[in-house]
Scaffold this motif. Structure first.
Motif, PDB file in Angstrom:
ATOM      1  N   LEU A   1      53.295  98.583  55.145  1.00  0.00           N
ATOM      2  CA  LEU A   1      52.221  98.198  55.905  1.00  0.00           C
ATOM      3  C   LEU A   1      51.816  96.862  56.817  1.00  0.00           C
ATOM      4  CD1 LEU A   1      49.052 100.812  54.231  1.00  0.00           C
ATOM      5  CD2 LEU A   1      50.325 101.184  56.941  1.00  0.00           C
ATOM      6  N   ARG A   2      51.373  96.866  57.699  1.00  0.00           N
ATOM      7  CA  ARG A   2      51.607  95.942  58.345  1.00  0.00           C
ATOM      8  C   ARG A   2      50.087  95.832  58.703  1.00  0.00           C
ATOM      9  NH1 ARG A   2      53.826  93.368  64.286  1.00  0.00           N
ATOM     10  NH2 ARG A   2      53.894  90.931  63.672  1.00  0.00           N
ATOM     11  N   LEU A   3      49.288  94.499  58.651  1.00  0.00           N
ATOM     12  CA  LEU A   3      47.655  94.160  59.081  1.00  0.00           C
ATOM     13  C   LEU A   3      47.921  93.183  60.084  1.00  0.00           C
ATOM     14  CD1 LEU A   3      45.848  94.494  55.451  1.00  0.00           C
ATOM     15  CD2 LEU A   3      46.177  96.058  57.081  1.00  0.00           C
ATOM     16  N   SER A   4      46.947  94.276  61.220  1.00  0.00           N
ATOM     17  CA  SER A   4      46.809  93.049  62.469  1.00  0.00           C
ATOM     18  C   SER A   4      45.127  92.262  62.230  1.00  0.00           C
ATOM     19  CB  SER A   4      47.685  92.846  63.810  1.00  0.00           C
ATOM     20  OG  SER A   4      48.207  93.634  63.265  1.00  0.00           O
ATOM     21  N   CYS A   5      44.950  91.081  62.461  1.00  0.00           N
ATOM     22  CA  CYS A   5      43.655  90.681  62.835  1.00  0.00           C
ATOM     23  C   CYS A   5      43.834  89.728  64.161  1.00  0.00           C
ATOM     24  CB  CYS A   5      43.429  89.589  61.786  1.00  0.00           C
ATOM     25  SG  CYS A   5      41.992  88.787  62.176  1.00  0.00           S
TER      26      CYS A   5
ATOM     27  N   THR B   1      47.281  83.305  52.700  1.00  0.00           N
ATOM     28  CA  THR B   1      46.648  82.462  53.433  1.00  0.00           C
ATOM     29  C   THR B   1      48.056  81.336  53.943  1.00  0.00           C
ATOM     30  OG1 THR B   1      46.257  80.421  51.822  1.00  0.00           O
ATOM     31  CG2 THR B   1      44.641  81.823  52.307  1.00  0.00           C
ATOM     32  N   MET B   2      47.287  80.773  55.353  1.00  0.00           N
ATOM     33  CA  MET B   2      48.444  80.455  55.827  1.00  0.00           C
ATOM     34  C   MET B   2      47.356  79.299  56.723  1.00  0.00           C
ATOM     35  SD  MET B   2      51.300  81.902  58.301  1.00  0.00           S
ATOM     36  CE  MET B   2      52.237  80.872  59.242  1.00  0.00           C
ATOM     37  N   PRO B   3      47.476  77.724  56.669  1.00  0.00           N
ATOM     38  CA  PRO B   3      46.998  76.605  57.186  1.00  0.00           C
ATOM     39  C   PRO B   3      48.538  76.973  58.684  1.00  0.00           C
ATOM     40  CG  PRO B   3      48.590  75.759  55.692  1.00  0.00           C
ATOM     41  CD  PRO B   3      48.494  77.194  55.260  1.00  0.00           C
ATOM     42  N   SER B   4      46.914  76.284  59.680  1.00  0.00           N
ATOM     43  CA  SER B   4      47.731  75.459  61.139  1.00  0.00           C
ATOM     44  C   SER B   4      49.077  74.937  60.260  1.00  0.00           C
ATOM     45  CB  SER B   4      47.096  75.010  61.612  1.00  0.00           C
ATOM     46  OG  SER B   4      46.663  74.027  61.444  1.00  0.00           O
ATOM     47  N   ILE B   5      49.351  74.150  59.445  1.00  0.00           N
ATOM     48  CA  ILE B   5      50.073  72.736  59.213  1.00  0.00           C
ATOM     49  C   ILE B   5      50.761  73.319  57.912  1.00  0.00           C
ATOM     50  CG2 ILE B   5      51.432  71.075  59.291  1.00  0.00           C
ATOM     51  CD1 ILE B   5      49.820  70.274  62.155  1.00  0.00           C
TER      52      ILE B   5
ATOM     53  N   THR C   1      54.221  88.923  52.887  1.00  0.00           N
ATOM     54  CA  THR C   1      54.617  87.847  53.666  1.00  0.00           C
ATOM     55  C   THR C   1      53.603  87.855  55.118  1.00  0.00           C
ATOM     56  OG1 THR C   1      56.921  88.418  53.753  1.00  0.00           O
ATOM     57  CG2 THR C   1      56.044  87.113  55.250  1.00  0.00           C
ATOM     58  N   ILE C   2      52.679  86.778  54.467  1.00  0.00           N
ATOM     59  CA  ILE C   2      51.932  86.347  56.106  1.00  0.00           C
ATOM     60  C   ILE C   2      52.315  85.393  57.646  1.00  0.00           C
ATOM     61  CG2 ILE C   2      51.247  83.894  55.254  1.00  0.00           C
ATOM     62  CD1 ILE C   2      48.810  84.840  55.783  1.00  0.00           C
ATOM     63  N   SER C   3      52.012  86.516  58.258  1.00  0.00           N
ATOM     64  CA  SER C   3      52.409  85.340  59.425  1.00  0.00           C
ATOM     65  C   SER C   3      51.226  84.849  60.825  1.00  0.00           C
ATOM     66  CB  SER C   3      53.693  85.792  60.174  1.00  0.00           C
ATOM     67  OG  SER C   3      53.120  87.048  60.566  1.00  0.00           O
ATOM     68  N   ARG C   4      51.374  83.891  61.453  1.00  0.00           N
ATOM     69  CA  ARG C   4      50.397  84.017  62.505  1.00  0.00           C
ATOM     70  C   ARG C   4      51.246  83.676  64.151  1.00  0.00           C
ATOM     71  NH1 ARG C   4      46.420  79.309  60.827  1.00  0.00           N
ATOM     72  NH2 ARG C   4      45.792  79.351  63.089  1.00  0.00           N
ATOM     73  N   ASP C   5      50.201  83.821  64.924  1.00  0.00           N
ATOM     74  CA  ASP C   5      50.815  83.719  65.989  1.00  0.00           C
ATOM     75  C   ASP C   5      49.908  83.121  66.553  1.00  0.00           C
ATOM     76  OD1 ASP C   5      51.121  83.670  69.182  1.00  0.00           O
ATOM     77  OD2 ASP C   5      51.771  85.458  68.887  1.00  0.00           O
ATOM     78  N   ASN C   6      50.334  81.569  67.173  1.00  0.00           N
ATOM     79  CA  ASN C   6      48.688  81.134  67.152  1.00  0.00           C
ATOM     80  C   ASN C   6      48.322  80.509  68.721  1.00  0.00           C
ATOM     81  OD1 ASN C   6      48.066  79.180  64.732  1.00  0.00           O
ATOM     82  ND2 ASN C   6      50.183  78.065  65.239  1.00  0.00           N
ATOM     83  N   ALA C   7      49.051  81.217  69.905  1.00  0.00           N
ATOM     84  CA  ALA C   7      49.271  81.366  71.112  1.00  0.00           C
ATOM     85  C   ALA C   7      48.203  82.829  71.225  1.00  0.00           C
ATOM     86  CB  ALA C   7      50.503  81.750  71.530  1.00  0.00           C
ATOM     87  N   LYS C   8      48.608  83.700  70.183  1.00  0.00           N
ATOM     88  CA  LYS C   8      47.391  85.373  70.584  1.00  0.00           C
ATOM     89  C   LYS C   8      46.230  84.729  68.919  1.00  0.00           C
ATOM     90  CE  LYS C   8      51.399  87.777  71.757  1.00  0.00           C
ATOM     91  NZ  LYS C   8      52.029  88.935  71.716  1.00  0.00           N
TER      92      LYS C   8
END
Length: 121
Positions: free
Chosen positions: A18-22, A50-54, A68-75
């Motif tokens: 499954l893929r969760l989005s927030c 958890t995933m910090p900005s840096i 696997t955690i990932s993020r799209d900072n633009a979104k």
């Protein structure tokens, strides 16, 4: 006002994915750490990832190598890809983010409403 909205939960068989989005929305100036927590019935809320900005991501030992955690900072969005799911992964999954609003000089903690993940045959 700032809101976190999760999606992507559901029922999946053991071994499935499954893929969760927030998505975070509102008067956001900057987001620091984003992450996922979960709470199974009768237990406390526990960190998943958890995933910090840096910097480095952090995972609970129970999900290392599978999630696997990932993020799209633009979104303003954080994702959680969950593979090789087990029945013990069944829980309500909550999104968390440390957010600074345009009107603030500091970061505040925000939570989503939660999304149910059920792993069962």
């Amino acid at each position: 006002q700032v809101q976190l909205v999760e999606s992507g939960g559901g029922l999946v068989q053991p071994g499935g994915s499954l893929r969760l989005s927030c998505v975070a929305s509102g008067p956001i100036l900057r987001i620091s750490t984003m992450g996922w927590y979960r709470q199974a019935p009768g237990t406390g809320r526990e960190l998943v990832a958890t995933m910090p900005s840096i910097g480095r991501t952090n995972y609970a030992d129970s999900v290392k190598g599978r999630f696997t955690i990932s993020r799209d900072n633009a979104k303003n969005t954080v994702y959680l890809q969950m593979n090789s799911l087990k029945p013990e992964d069944t829980a309500v999954y909550y999104c968390n983010a440390a957010i600074r609003q345009h009107s603030d000089n500091s970061y505040s903690d925000y939570w989503g409403q939660g999304t149910q993940v059920t792993v069962s045959a």
